[in-house]
Design an enzyme around this catalytic site. Structure first.
Site, PDB file in Angstrom:
ATOM      1  N   LEU A  18      -4.025 -24.748  32.882  1.00  0.00           N
ATOM      2  CA  LEU A  18      -4.231 -23.319  32.669  1.00  0.00           C
ATOM      3  C   LEU A  18      -2.938 -22.572  32.384  1.00  0.00           C
ATOM      4  O   LEU A  18      -2.957 -21.518  31.742  1.00  0.00           O
ATOM      5  CB  LEU A  18      -4.905 -22.692  33.899  1.00  0.00           C
ATOM      6  CG  LEU A  18      -6.294 -23.235  34.257  1.00  0.00           C
ATOM      7  CD1 LEU A  18      -6.798 -22.588  35.542  1.00  0.00           C
ATOM      8  CD2 LEU A  18      -7.268 -23.010  33.115  1.00  0.00           C
ATOM      9  N   GLY A  21       4.717 -22.105  34.945  1.00  0.00           N
ATOM     10  CA  GLY A  21       5.784 -21.146  35.219  1.00  0.00           C
ATOM     11  C   GLY A  21       6.888 -21.812  35.990  1.00  0.00           C
ATOM     12  O   GLY A  21       6.886 -23.044  36.195  1.00  0.00           O
ATOM     13  N   GLU A  25       2.973 -26.007  37.634  1.00  0.00           N
ATOM     14  CA  GLU A  25       1.855 -25.996  36.701  1.00  0.00           C
ATOM     15  C   GLU A  25       0.568 -25.617  37.437  1.00  0.00           C
ATOM     16  O   GLU A  25       0.391 -25.925  38.609  1.00  0.00           O
ATOM     17  CB  GLU A  25       1.672 -27.384  36.076  1.00  0.00           C
ATOM     18  CG  GLU A  25       2.848 -27.854  35.240  1.00  0.00           C
ATOM     19  CD  GLU A  25       2.604 -29.246  34.654  1.00  0.00           C
ATOM     20  OE1 GLU A  25       1.479 -29.782  34.839  1.00  0.00           O
ATOM     21  OE2 GLU A  25       3.523 -29.798  34.036  1.00  0.00           O
ATOM     22  N   VAL A  26      -0.324 -24.944  36.710  1.00  0.00           N
ATOM     23  CA  VAL A  26      -1.624 -24.570  37.270  1.00  0.00           C
ATOM     24  C   VAL A  26      -2.712 -25.258  36.447  1.00  0.00           C
ATOM     25  O   VAL A  26      -2.715 -25.186  35.216  1.00  0.00           O
ATOM     26  CB  VAL A  26      -1.831 -23.043  37.245  1.00  0.00           C
ATOM     27  CG1 VAL A  26      -3.191 -22.690  37.819  1.00  0.00           C
ATOM     28  CG2 VAL A  26      -0.725 -22.341  38.040  1.00  0.00           C
ATOM     29  N   LYS A  41      -2.242 -25.564  41.911  1.00  0.00           N
ATOM     30  CA  LYS A  41      -0.871 -25.273  41.516  1.00  0.00           C
ATOM     31  C   LYS A  41       0.032 -26.354  42.083  1.00  0.00           C
ATOM     32  O   LYS A  41       0.094 -26.547  43.308  1.00  0.00           O
ATOM     33  CB  LYS A  41      -0.427 -23.896  42.020  1.00  0.00           C
ATOM     34  CG  LYS A  41       0.959 -23.503  41.538  1.00  0.00           C
ATOM     35  CD  LYS A  41       1.238 -22.046  41.834  1.00  0.00           C
ATOM     36  CE  LYS A  41       2.561 -21.653  41.199  1.00  0.00           C
ATOM     37  NZ  LYS A  41       2.847 -20.222  41.414  1.00  0.00           N
ATOM     38  N   ASP A 134       7.189 -11.262  42.650  1.00  0.00           N
ATOM     39  CA  ASP A 134       7.009 -11.669  41.256  1.00  0.00           C
ATOM     40  C   ASP A 134       5.797 -10.962  40.652  1.00  0.00           C
ATOM     41  O   ASP A 134       5.020 -11.563  39.907  1.00  0.00           O
ATOM     42  CB  ASP A 134       6.852 -13.194  41.166  1.00  0.00           C
ATOM     43  CG  ASP A 134       7.076 -13.717  39.741  1.00  0.00           C
ATOM     44  OD1 ASP A 134       7.737 -13.010  38.952  1.00  0.00           O
ATOM     45  OD2 ASP A 134       6.583 -14.804  39.419  1.00  0.00           O
TER      46      ASP A 134
END
Length: 549
Positions: A18, A21, A25-26, A41, A134
Site C-alpha cells: 500500500l 515511508g 512498508e505498509v 507495517k 509526523d
C-alpha cells in the site's frame, strides 16, 4: 529483506503493497486465523537491527494500541517473524487526504469536518501522552464512508520515555518529486523539529496549522527546493494569511491558522483540544449566521448599519443612534455650539446579570465585548449579538479590567488592566486564548486608530501625564507632542489618524482638546465645559465625535 505478495509473516499473508515511508512498508494482508483483512507495517531492516530502536518501536506501538478513538487507526498487535518486526492495524478503505485536497483548497464544510476530526484525534493522543510528530495529509485517510482516520504513529514520542529521540528531523523522511519539491515530513515540521530540539504536544499544533493552511488554500505555507531551504522557510518566513489567498474564507479561520503557525510554541494553542474547540465553535457560528463566511460581504453590510453605541449601567443595552455631529475641528464644521438632534432611540437588553461595567462593539457590529465584576473579580466576555451566545475570554482576576476595544480586523479584543501598582494594555483573541501584554506603564484610557495600525494611550511623564503612540503590537512607543496639562482621562483617534481628541479634566471642569499624533501644540476643541467626560468615540468618516459626558 524484500517482501512480495503471497508471502507469509506468521499467520498473515501479504496481498499488496500500500505504501512506503521512512518508518517502513505498509501492506494489505489477510489474517488467516481471524479471516479478516488488516494493514501490516514492517519496520525497515536498518531499524530492526538496532536493539534500542526496537525497544522504542515496541513501546510506542503499545502506547498507540491503547488509543481508542474513532478517528485514530486501531493497532491490533506487535509481531516478529524471521527477524522482521511489524505492527498489524485495521485497514481503512478510502483515499489519503493528500490526494483529496484540490487546487484552491477544500470546500469550507468539508474543511471543518476533516480538521475537527483530526484535531479531536490528536487531542485524544495527547491525553495519553503521545505526540505524533509526523502529522501531514499523507498520514490521514478519508474513508469511503467519510470517516477520517489519523495513521502512522511511527515517529510518535511517548511522554516520559527517556529513549525517545529529541527531534523527528533526525529520522528518515520522504524526499522529492520529479520537480525536486519536498513532499514528506520536512514541509510539516515545527520550527523546534527543524532545529532538532526537544518537542512536545505543541509541535503537533504547528503541523496541524500547516495542514489547515493546505486544506484551506491548496498550497503549503512553507516551500523550498531542498530540505534545507524548506527548513529555512519554516524558521524564517511568515506566510500570507489564508484569507488573502482565498477571500471567501471567514477571517476568524485565518486567525486560528495564524496562531497555530506561530514560531514560538508558547504563543500557539497549548492543547489540540483548544484548537478543536475553536474550530467547532467557528463552524457552529457560521452555520447559525452564514454571512460570517463571507467577510467582504459582512464588511460592506457593516458600513450600511446604523451606528451603535454600548451603554453600561448594571445591565447592558445597544442603542441605535441617529447622526450626532460635533465638528469643531473640521474646516467645514458647524459653529462650535451646534449639535444635531439625536433622533429616535431603541434599547434592546443584551445581558441581565447586573454585573456589567464596561463594553465595546466590534467593527462589523456582530460581537460585543464587555467587562463584568462579580465577587470582587473582573472578567472579560464576548457575546455574539445575533444569537446571544457568550464566552469568557479573560478569566476572573483581582486586577481591574476596563475599556474593551476590538481591533480593526475584529481578530482581537484590547483592554486596560490595572493591578494596583501599574496599568497595561493587553489583547486576547476574540475567540479566546492566552492574553498578550501590548504596552506597559499605562495610566488611563487608550484607543486604536481606525486603520488598525497604531495605539495611543495615556501615560505618565514625570509628575504630569502625556499621550503616547505605538504600533498596534506595542512596538515603537513614543510621546505624542507636549505634556498634557490638567488630568486627561479619555482619548480617541480622529478618523484620518492624524490627531488625537482628549478629554481633559481639572477640578470639576472637563474640556475637549486636540493633539497632533505626530507632534504639535495642544489646543482646545470648542468651548463647552463638562463636569465629567466619560467616553469618546469617533464616527469613522470624520463626520463627528460621540461623547458621553
Amino acid at each position: 529483506m524484500s517482501l512480495a505478495p503471497k508471502q507469509r509473516l506468521l499467520h498473515y499473508e501479504l496481498i499488496e503493497k500500500l505504501g512506503q515511508g521512512g518508518m517502513g512498508e505498509v501492506w494489505r494482508a489477510a489474517d488467516t486465523k481471524l479471516d479478516r483483512e488488516v494493514a501490516i507495517k514492517v519496520l525497515p531492516d536498518t531499524l530492526s537491527r538496532d536493539p534500542e530502536r526496537i525497544a522504542r518501536f515496541e513501546r510506542e506501538a503499545k502506547a498507540v494500541a491503547r488509543l481508542s478513538h474513532p478517528n485514530i487507526v486501531t493497532v491490533h498487535s506487535v509481531e516478529e517473524s524471521d527477524g522482521l518486526r511489524f505492527v498489524t492495524m485495521e485497514i481503512v478503505r478510502g483515499s489519503l487526504l493528500a490526494e483529496r485536497i484540490p487546487h484552491g483548497g477544500l470546500p469550507l464544510d468539508l474543511l471543518f469536518e476533516v480538521a475537527i476530526s483530526i484535531a479531536d484525534a490528536v487531542a485524544a493522543a495527547h491525553r495519553r501522552g503521545v505526540t505524533h510528530r509526523d502529522l501531514k495529509p499523507g498520514n490521514v485517510m478519508v474513508g469511503d464512508d467519510g470517516r477520517v482516520k489519523v495513521l502512522d504513529f511511527g515517529l510518535a514520542k511517548v511522554a516520559n520515555d527517556p529513549a525517545a529521540l529529541a527531534g523527528a528531523s533526525q529520522l528518515p523522511t520522504q524526499t522529492v518529486t520529479a520537480e525536486g519539491k519536498i513532499l514528506g515530513t520536512v514541509a510539516y515540521m515545527s520550527p523546534e523539529q527543524a532545529e532538532g530540539k526537544t518537542v512536545d504536544f505543541r509541535s503537533d499544533i504547528f503541523s496541524l496549522g500547516v495542514m489547515l493552511y493546505e486544506m484551506a488554500t491548496g498550497r503549503r505555507p512553507f516551500q523550498g527546493e531542498t530540505p534545507a531551504s524548506t527548513m529555512s522557510a519554516i524558521l524564517r518566513d511568515t506566510p500570507p494569511s489564508v484569507t488573502d489567498l482565498r477571500q471567501s474564507l471567514p477571517r476568524h479561520l485565518g486567525r486560528i491558522i495564524k496562531r497555530c503557525l506561530t514560531k514560538d510554541p508558547d504563543r500557539r494553542y497549548q492543547t489540540a483540544l483548544d484548537l478543536r474547540n475553536e474550530l467547532q465553535e467557528l463552524r457552529d457560528e457560521l452555520r447559525s449566521e452564514p454571512g460570517l463566511a463571507r467577510p467582504g460581504v459582512a464588511r460592506a453590510a457593516s458600513r450600511q448599519r446604523t451606528w451603535r453605541f454600548a451603554v453600561t449601567a448594571g445591565t447592558l443595552a445597544v442603542i441605535a443612534l441617529g447622526y450626532i455631529g460635533y465638528r469643531a475641528w473640521s474646516p467645514r464644521s458647524r459653529p462650535e455650539d451646534s449639535v444635531t438632534g439625536a433622533g429616535q432611540l431603541t434599547m434592546v437588553p443584551l445581558t441581565q446579570s447586573g454585573a456589567v461595567r464596561d463594553a465595546g462593539i466590534s467593527p462589523d457590529g456582530r460581537y460585543l465585548a464587555y467587562v463584568t465584576l462579580e465577587g470582587g473579580r473582573f472578567d472579560l466576555r464576548v457575546e455574539q449579538i445575533a444569537v446571544g451566545s457568550e464566552r469568557q475570554i479573560v478569566a476572573p482576576t483581582k486586577r481591574t479590567l476596563s475599556f474593551p476595544k476590538f481591533s480593526h480586523d475584529g481578530e482581537y479584543v484590547y483592554y486596560f488592566a490595572w493591578d494596583e501598582t501599574q496599568g497595561s494594555v493587553e489583547r486576547v483573541p476574540v475567540l479566546g486564548g492566552p492574553p498578550e501584554k501590548i504596552v506597559e506603564e499605562v495610566a488611563g484610557d487608550f484607543d486604536l486608530s481606525l486603520d488598525g495600525r497604531r495605539i495611543a494611550f495615556l501615560g505618565r511623564a514625570g509628575e504630569s501625564r502625556a499621550v503616547f503612540v505605538a504600533s498596534a503590537d506595542g512596538s515603537g512607543v513614543r510621546q505624542a507632542g507636549e505634556q498634557v496639562g490638567y488630568y486627561p482621562n479619555r482619548l480617541a483617534w480622529s478618523a484620518d489618524g492624524q490627531q488625537l481628541i482628549i478629554g481633559d479634566t481639572f477640578g470639576t471642569e472637563g474640556r475637549l482638546r486636540l493633539l497632533p499624533a505626530d507632534g504639535g501644540p495642544l489646543r482646545s476643541l470648542g468651548t463647552e465645559v463638562w463636569s465629567g467626560i466619560f467616553a469618546l468615540a469617533m464616527i469613522p468618516d470624520d463626520r463627528g465625535l460621540l461623547l458621553s459626558g
